[in-house]
Write a protein that holds these residues in place. Sequence first.
Motif, PDB file in Angstrom:
ATOM      1  N   ASN A   3       1.632  -4.623   2.033  1.00 23.05           N
ATOM      2  CA  ASN A   3       2.299  -3.881   0.960  1.00 23.05           C
ATOM      3  C   ASN A   3       2.500  -4.751  -0.274  1.00 23.05           C
ATOM      4  OD1 ASN A   3       2.478  -1.405   2.244  1.00 23.05           O
ATOM      5  ND2 ASN A   3       4.366  -1.969   3.289  1.00 23.05           N
ATOM      6  N   GLU A   4       2.852  -6.029  -0.062  1.00 23.46           N
ATOM      7  CA  GLU A   4       3.018  -6.950  -1.189  1.00 23.46           C
ATOM      8  C   GLU A   4       1.694  -7.145  -1.921  1.00 23.46           C
ATOM      9  OE1 GLU A   4       4.184 -11.625  -2.043  1.00 23.46           O
ATOM     10  OE2 GLU A   4       4.717 -10.748  -0.115  1.00 23.46           O
ATOM     11  N   LEU A   5       0.610  -7.332  -1.160  1.00 23.61           N
ATOM     12  CA  LEU A   5      -0.701  -7.519  -1.780  1.00 23.61           C
ATOM     13  C   LEU A   5      -1.192  -6.223  -2.428  1.00 23.61           C
ATOM     14  CD1 LEU A   5      -2.466  -9.815   0.833  1.00 23.61           C
ATOM     15  CD2 LEU A   5      -1.531 -10.454  -1.398  1.00 23.61           C
ATOM     16  N   ALA A   6      -0.878  -5.080  -1.848  1.00 20.94           N
ATOM     17  CA  ALA A   6      -1.264  -3.801  -2.438  1.00 20.94           C
ATOM     18  C   ALA A   6      -0.544  -3.588  -3.769  1.00 20.94           C
ATOM     19  CB  ALA A   6      -0.974  -2.656  -1.470  1.00 20.94           C
ATOM     20  N   SER A   7       0.751  -3.878  -3.806  1.00 21.07           N
ATOM     21  CA  SER A   7       1.511  -3.741  -5.058  1.00 21.07           C
ATOM     22  C   SER A   7       0.965  -4.669  -6.120  1.00 21.07           C
ATOM     23  CB  SER A   7       2.988  -4.048  -4.818  1.00 21.07           C
ATOM     24  OG  SER A   7       3.561  -3.088  -3.978  1.00 21.07           O
ATOM     25  N   PHE A   8       0.679  -5.912  -5.732  1.00 24.88           N
ATOM     26  CA  PHE A   8       0.107  -6.875  -6.671  1.00 24.88           C
ATOM     27  C   PHE A   8      -1.237  -6.370  -7.200  1.00 24.88           C
ATOM     28  CE2 PHE A   8      -2.847 -10.311  -7.503  1.00 24.88           C
ATOM     29  CZ  PHE A   8      -2.171 -11.012  -8.487  1.00 24.88           C
ATOM     30  N   SER A   9      -2.085  -5.872  -6.300  1.00 24.74           N
ATOM     31  CA  SER A   9      -3.416  -5.401  -6.679  1.00 24.74           C
ATOM     32  C   SER A   9      -3.337  -4.213  -7.618  1.00 24.74           C
ATOM     33  CB  SER A   9      -4.215  -5.033  -5.429  1.00 24.74           C
ATOM     34  OG  SER A   9      -4.377  -6.167  -4.606  1.00 24.74           O
ATOM     35  N   ARG A  10      -2.440  -3.277  -7.333  1.00 25.23           N
ATOM     36  CA  ARG A  10      -2.277  -2.105  -8.200  1.00 25.23           C
ATOM     37  C   ARG A  10      -1.839  -2.529  -9.604  1.00 25.23           C
ATOM     38  NH1 ARG A  10       0.044   0.247  -3.411  1.00 25.23           N
ATOM     39  NH2 ARG A  10      -1.414   1.779  -2.598  1.00 25.23           N
ATOM     40  N   SER A  11      -0.921  -3.475  -9.645  1.00 23.82           N
ATOM     41  CA  SER A  11      -0.422  -3.960 -10.929  1.00 23.82           C
ATOM     42  C   SER A  11      -1.523  -4.684 -11.709  1.00 23.82           C
ATOM     43  CB  SER A  11       0.772  -4.889 -10.701  1.00 23.82           C
ATOM     44  OG  SER A  11       1.197  -5.463 -11.904  1.00 23.82           O
ATOM     45  N   ALA A  13      -4.929  -4.495 -11.289  1.00 26.26           N
ATOM     46  CA  ALA A  13      -6.124  -3.702 -11.586  1.00 26.26           C
ATOM     47  C   ALA A  13      -5.814  -2.488 -12.445  1.00 26.26           C
ATOM     48  CB  ALA A  13      -6.792  -3.258 -10.291  1.00 26.26           C
ATOM     49  N   GLY A  14      -4.589  -2.012 -12.402  1.00 21.65           N
ATOM     50  CA  GLY A  14      -4.235  -0.812 -13.166  1.00 21.65           C
ATOM     51  C   GLY A  14      -5.087   0.369 -12.755  1.00 21.65           C
ATOM     52  N   ALA A  15      -5.570   1.087 -13.736  1.00 19.78           N
ATOM     53  CA  ALA A  15      -6.377   2.281 -13.476  1.00 19.78           C
ATOM     54  C   ALA A  15      -7.859   1.963 -13.343  1.00 19.78           C
ATOM     55  CB  ALA A  15      -6.165   3.289 -14.600  1.00 19.78           C
ATOM     56  N   ASP A  16      -8.212   0.673 -13.298  1.00 19.84           N
ATOM     57  CA  ASP A  16      -9.619   0.277 -13.272  1.00 19.84           C
ATOM     58  C   ASP A  16     -10.215   0.162 -11.875  1.00 19.84           C
ATOM     59  OD1 ASP A  16      -9.948   0.095 -16.091  1.00 19.84           O
ATOM     60  OD2 ASP A  16      -8.820  -1.789 -16.039  1.00 19.84           O
ATOM     61  N   ALA A  17      -9.441   0.520 -10.835  1.00 13.82           N
ATOM     62  CA  ALA A  17      -9.938   0.422  -9.466  1.00 13.82           C
ATOM     63  C   ALA A  17      -9.231   1.437  -8.585  1.00 13.82           C
ATOM     64  CB  ALA A  17      -9.713  -0.986  -8.911  1.00 13.82           C
ATOM     65  N   ASP A  18      -9.904   1.831  -7.519  1.00 17.05           N
ATOM     66  CA  ASP A  18      -9.277   2.606  -6.464  1.00 17.05           C
ATOM     67  C   ASP A  18      -8.788   1.611  -5.421  1.00 17.05           C
ATOM     68  OD1 ASP A  18      -9.851   5.117  -7.594  1.00 17.05           O
ATOM     69  OD2 ASP A  18     -11.884   5.055  -6.751  1.00 17.05           O
ATOM     70  N   ILE A  19      -7.561   1.777  -4.985  1.00 15.15           N
ATOM     71  CA  ILE A  19      -6.976   0.866  -4.003  1.00 15.15           C
ATOM     72  C   ILE A  19      -6.537   1.701  -2.812  1.00 15.15           C
ATOM     73  CG2 ILE A  19      -5.110  -0.770  -3.552  1.00 15.15           C
ATOM     74  CD1 ILE A  19      -5.284  -1.476  -6.567  1.00 15.15           C
ATOM     75  N   SER A  20      -7.055   1.329  -1.637  1.00 18.15           N
ATOM     76  CA  SER A  20      -6.717   2.093  -0.442  1.00 18.15           C
ATOM     77  C   SER A  20      -6.159   1.180   0.636  1.00 18.15           C
ATOM     78  CB  SER A  20      -7.946   2.845   0.080  1.00 18.15           C
ATOM     79  OG  SER A  20      -8.960   1.944   0.459  1.00 18.15           O
ATOM     80  N   LEU A  21      -5.272   1.762   1.434  1.00 17.04           N
ATOM     81  CA  LEU A  21      -4.707   1.094   2.598  1.00 17.04           C
ATOM     82  C   LEU A  21      -5.169   1.845   3.838  1.00 17.04           C
ATOM     83  CD1 LEU A  21      -1.044   0.562   1.335  1.00 17.04           C
ATOM     84  CD2 LEU A  21      -2.747  -1.229   1.742  1.00 17.04           C
ATOM     85  N   GLU A  22      -5.615   1.123   4.846  1.00 24.98           N
ATOM     86  CA  GLU A  22      -6.097   1.744   6.073  1.00 24.98           C
ATOM     87  C   GLU A  22      -5.544   0.993   7.272  1.00 24.98           C
ATOM     88  OE1 GLU A  22     -10.336   2.382   6.054  1.00 24.98           O
ATOM     89  OE2 GLU A  22     -10.331   2.862   3.918  1.00 24.98           O
ATOM     90  N   GLU A  23      -5.407   1.709   8.388  1.00 27.23           N
ATOM     91  CA  GLU A  23      -4.945   1.113   9.639  1.00 27.23           C
ATOM     92  C   GLU A  23      -6.050   1.202  10.674  1.00 27.23           C
ATOM     93  OE1 GLU A  23      -1.308   2.759  11.097  1.00 27.23           O
ATOM     94  OE2 GLU A  23      -0.200   2.253   9.282  1.00 27.23           O
ATOM     95  N   TYR A  24      -6.176   0.150  11.487  1.00 26.16           N
ATOM     96  CA  TYR A  24      -7.154   0.089  12.557  1.00 26.16           C
ATOM     97  C   TYR A  24      -6.443  -0.364  13.830  1.00 26.16           C
ATOM     98  CZ  TYR A  24     -10.203  -0.139   8.481  1.00 26.16           C
ATOM     99  OH  TYR A  24     -10.812   0.102   7.285  1.00 26.16           O
ATOM    100  N   ASN A  25      -7.079  -0.071  14.962  1.00 27.90           N
ATOM    101  CA  ASN A  25      -6.580  -0.547  16.254  1.00 27.90           C
ATOM    102  C   ASN A  25      -5.096  -0.201  16.438  1.00 27.90           C
ATOM    103  OD1 ASN A  25      -6.823  -1.711  18.741  1.00 27.90           O
ATOM    104  ND2 ASN A  25      -6.739  -3.825  17.997  1.00 27.90           N
ATOM    105  N   GLU A  26      -4.808   1.088  16.259  1.00 25.54           N
ATOM    106  CA  GLU A  26      -3.443   1.610  16.424  1.00 25.54           C
ATOM    107  C   GLU A  26      -2.422   0.880  15.539  1.00 25.54           C
ATOM    108  OE1 GLU A  26      -2.703   1.522  20.635  1.00 25.54           O
ATOM    109  OE2 GLU A  26      -4.278   2.987  21.033  1.00 25.54           O
ATOM    110  N   GLY A  27      -2.829   0.564  14.329  1.00 28.24           N
ATOM    111  CA  GLY A  27      -1.926  -0.053  13.367  1.00 28.24           C
ATOM    112  C   GLY A  27      -1.757  -1.546  13.508  1.00 28.24           C
ATOM    113  N   ARG A  28      -2.487  -2.175  14.425  1.00 23.85           N
ATOM    114  CA  ARG A  28      -2.358  -3.633  14.594  1.00 23.85           C
ATOM    115  C   ARG A  28      -3.151  -4.412  13.560  1.00 23.85           C
ATOM    116  NH1 ARG A  28      -2.378  -2.895  20.936  1.00 23.85           N
ATOM    117  NH2 ARG A  28      -4.294  -1.825  20.377  1.00 23.85           N
ATOM    118  N   ILE A  29      -4.127  -3.755  12.954  1.00 27.73           N
ATOM    119  CA  ILE A  29      -4.910  -4.364  11.881  1.00 27.73           C
ATOM    120  C   ILE A  29      -4.777  -3.456  10.668  1.00 27.73           C
ATOM    121  CG2 ILE A  29      -7.192  -5.092  11.096  1.00 27.73           C
ATOM    122  CD1 ILE A  29      -7.927  -5.518  14.050  1.00 27.73           C
TER     123      ILE A  29
END
Length: 143
Positions: A3-11, A13-29
């Motif tokens: 979440n910290e890295l996602a917030s940093f990335s959104r800030s 990159a602004g509107a110049d990128a799509d930023i997605s969060l995904e979960e794998y292996n039942e949320g362990r990754i």
Amino acid sequence: MHNELASFSRSAAGADADISLEEYNEGRILGLFLTPHNSRARGVGVLCEQFLVIEIGVIGGRWELGYDREDVLLAKRLIDAVIAGRVVEYFAPRRSRVDVTFLDGTTASETGSHGFGLPTFRRRASKHWDRTVHYEPYGEGLS
């Protein structure tokens, strides 16, 4: 941490990128993916698992970090440099080296290879690489 890295990335990159969060292996990754709108810029993949893994290059450019503050700061510096277009990737058969230049002028490099029997030692002279790609910034005025 993602979440910290996602917030940093959104800030950054602004509107110049799509930023997605995904979960794998039942949320362990957890995965964080930056996809620039500029097709000549480089995307970033971040996996939060046993290690904090930053993937920048096509073959090379994979940093395995810990979760302490210094490693998280390095992750942010890597992401910031990619967004700003301060990334060069050198290609040779089944390997590449990614050079990332930070705001202070220092660099980080990582070389990776596909397959067996290929040396992964670092070659600095450009004549040893078949192709060089200088990735662009995500948006105007970001370099």
